[in-house]
Design a protein around this motif. Structure first.
Motif, PDB file in Angstrom:
ATOM      1  N   LYS A  90       0.807  -1.372  -0.153  1.00 22.55           N
ATOM      2  CA  LYS A  90       0.129   0.157   0.015  1.00 22.55           C
ATOM      3  C   LYS A  90       0.522   1.339   0.474  1.00 22.55           C
ATOM      4  O   LYS A  90       0.979   1.987  -0.240  1.00 22.55           O
ATOM      5  N   MET A  91       1.756   1.185   0.802  1.00 23.35           N
ATOM      6  CA  MET A  91       2.686   2.661   0.983  1.00 23.35           C
ATOM      7  C   MET A  91       3.340   2.712  -0.350  1.00 23.35           C
ATOM      8  O   MET A  91       3.871   4.137  -0.519  1.00 23.35           O
ATOM      9  N   LEU A  92       3.880   1.593  -1.186  1.00 21.44           N
ATOM     10  CA  LEU A  92       4.811   1.613  -2.108  1.00 21.44           C
ATOM     11  C   LEU A  92       3.854   1.996  -3.011  1.00 21.44           C
ATOM     12  O   LEU A  92       4.192   2.456  -4.233  1.00 21.44           O
ATOM     13  N   LYS A  93       2.575   1.936  -3.305  1.00 21.73           N
ATOM     14  CA  LYS A  93       1.412   2.554  -4.117  1.00 21.73           C
ATOM     15  C   LYS A  93       1.880   3.892  -4.066  1.00 21.73           C
ATOM     16  O   LYS A  93       1.911   4.468  -5.520  1.00 21.73           O
TER      17      LYS A  93
ATOM     18  N   THR B 282       5.080   5.019  -5.350  1.00 25.52           N
ATOM     19  CA  THR B 282       4.699   5.496  -6.758  1.00 25.52           C
ATOM     20  C   THR B 282       4.243   6.543  -7.127  1.00 25.52           C
ATOM     21  O   THR B 282       4.849   7.771  -8.188  1.00 25.52           O
ATOM     22  N   GLU B 283       2.815   6.394  -7.005  1.00 26.88           N
ATOM     23  CA  GLU B 283       1.896   7.578  -7.436  1.00 26.88           C
ATOM     24  C   GLU B 283       2.528   9.236  -6.590  1.00 26.88           C
ATOM     25  O   GLU B 283       2.834  10.384  -7.342  1.00 26.88           O
ATOM     26  N   ASP B 284       3.489   9.076  -5.729  1.00 24.63           N
ATOM     27  CA  ASP B 284       3.926  11.168  -5.430  1.00 24.63           C
ATOM     28  C   ASP B 284       4.967  10.895  -6.312  1.00 24.63           C
ATOM     29  O   ASP B 284       5.946  11.989  -5.891  1.00 24.63           O
TER      30      ASP B 284
ATOM     31  N   GLN C 205       8.179   0.796  -9.755  1.00 24.63           N
ATOM     32  CA  GLN C 205       8.375  -0.410  -9.099  1.00 24.63           C
ATOM     33  C   GLN C 205       8.373  -1.871 -10.868  1.00 24.63           C
ATOM     34  O   GLN C 205       7.776  -1.351 -11.614  1.00 24.63           O
ATOM     35  N   GLN C 206       9.027  -2.650 -10.900  1.00 22.86           N
ATOM     36  CA  GLN C 206       8.973  -3.590 -11.823  1.00 22.86           C
ATOM     37  C   GLN C 206       9.385  -3.989 -11.942  1.00 22.86           C
ATOM     38  O   GLN C 206       9.371  -5.309 -10.549  1.00 22.86           O
ATOM     39  N   PRO C 207       8.125  -5.508 -12.276  1.00 24.14           N
ATOM     40  CA  PRO C 207       7.939  -6.714 -12.016  1.00 24.14           C
ATOM     41  C   PRO C 207       8.435  -7.494 -12.171  1.00 24.14           C
ATOM     42  O   PRO C 207       9.362  -7.680 -12.840  1.00 24.14           O
ATOM     43  N   TYR C 208       9.037  -8.515 -10.775  1.00 17.68           N
ATOM     44  CA  TYR C 208       9.810  -9.236 -10.568  1.00 17.68           C
ATOM     45  C   TYR C 208      11.037  -9.046 -10.433  1.00 17.68           C
ATOM     46  O   TYR C 208      12.026  -9.847 -10.578  1.00 17.68           O
ATOM     47  N   ARG C 209      11.464  -7.608  -9.608  1.00 19.99           N
ATOM     48  CA  ARG C 209      12.464  -6.973  -9.698  1.00 19.99           C
ATOM     49  C   ARG C 209      12.623  -5.711  -8.735  1.00 19.99           C
ATOM     50  O   ARG C 209      14.387  -5.435  -8.217  1.00 19.99           O
TER      51      ARG C 209
ATOM     52  N   VAL D  58      11.816  -3.241  -5.974  1.00 22.78           N
ATOM     53  CA  VAL D  58      11.804  -0.959  -5.949  1.00 22.78           C
ATOM     54  C   VAL D  58      12.683  -0.485  -6.413  1.00 22.78           C
ATOM     55  O   VAL D  58      13.934  -0.646  -6.095  1.00 22.78           O
ATOM     56  N   PHE D  59      12.526   0.280  -6.528  1.00 18.29           N
ATOM     57  CA  PHE D  59      13.595   1.224  -7.656  1.00 18.29           C
ATOM     58  C   PHE D  59      13.544   2.766  -7.016  1.00 18.29           C
ATOM     59  O   PHE D  59      12.229   3.123  -7.248  1.00 18.29           O
ATOM     60  N   LEU D  60      14.640   4.084  -6.936  1.00 12.89           N
ATOM     61  CA  LEU D  60      14.197   5.387  -6.572  1.00 12.89           C
ATOM     62  C   LEU D  60      14.502   6.121  -7.663  1.00 12.89           C
ATOM     63  O   LEU D  60      15.104   5.170  -8.640  1.00 12.89           O
ATOM     64  N   THR D  61      13.655   6.678  -7.804  1.00 14.02           N
ATOM     65  CA  THR D  61      13.368   7.318  -8.707  1.00 14.02           C
ATOM     66  C   THR D  61      14.486   8.795  -8.387  1.00 14.02           C
ATOM     67  O   THR D  61      14.664   8.881  -7.037  1.00 14.02           O
ATOM     68  N   PRO D  62      15.202   9.398  -9.066  1.00 13.50           N
ATOM     69  CA  PRO D  62      15.757  10.572  -8.677  1.00 13.50           C
ATOM     70  C   PRO D  62      15.113  11.896  -7.646  1.00 13.50           C
ATOM     71  O   PRO D  62      15.895  12.200  -6.739  1.00 13.50           O
TER      72      PRO D  62
END
Length: 109
Positions: A67-70, A73-75, A80-84, A86-90
């Protein structure tokens, strides 16, 4: 309670609700910072940040992390990449660095 008398009055609802709103916002920002800092740590240490690892380290359930990752992501803070994982944006990387700097200053005192 027998004999208990309250003599003060409640503050106005507008003032109290604004105070509660500000507190909720501050807690949300702390939580967001905890997540991005942890994700950055996991990426640095392990090369990946998986939901299961985030949940374990924060002591929460995986659905809570999802829920928080969603929200993050919206912020625009993570991707997030399926099967990979979570990654931070700049923007997420900047926030993680700022949070880490603040935490170091607090720890120094």
């Amino acid at each position: 309670m027998p004999g208990y008398r309250r003599t003060d009055t409640l503050i106005s609802a507008d003032i109290q609700s604004e105070s509660f709103r500000q507190n909720r916002q501050a807690r949300r920002l702390e939580l967001v910072e905890d997540y991005v800092e942890l994700i950055d740590d996991l990426l640095s240490a392990q090369g990946e940040a998986r939901q299961v690892d985030i949940a374990e380290r924060l002591g929460v359930a995986q659905p809570t992390v999802a829920k928080m990752l969603k929200r993050l992501t919206e912020d625009g803070l993570v991707s997030q990449q399926p099967y990979r994982g979570v990654f931070l944006t700049p923007m997420g990387q900047r926030l993680a660095a700022e949070a880490r700097d603040r935490h170091r200053v607090v720890e120094a005192f």
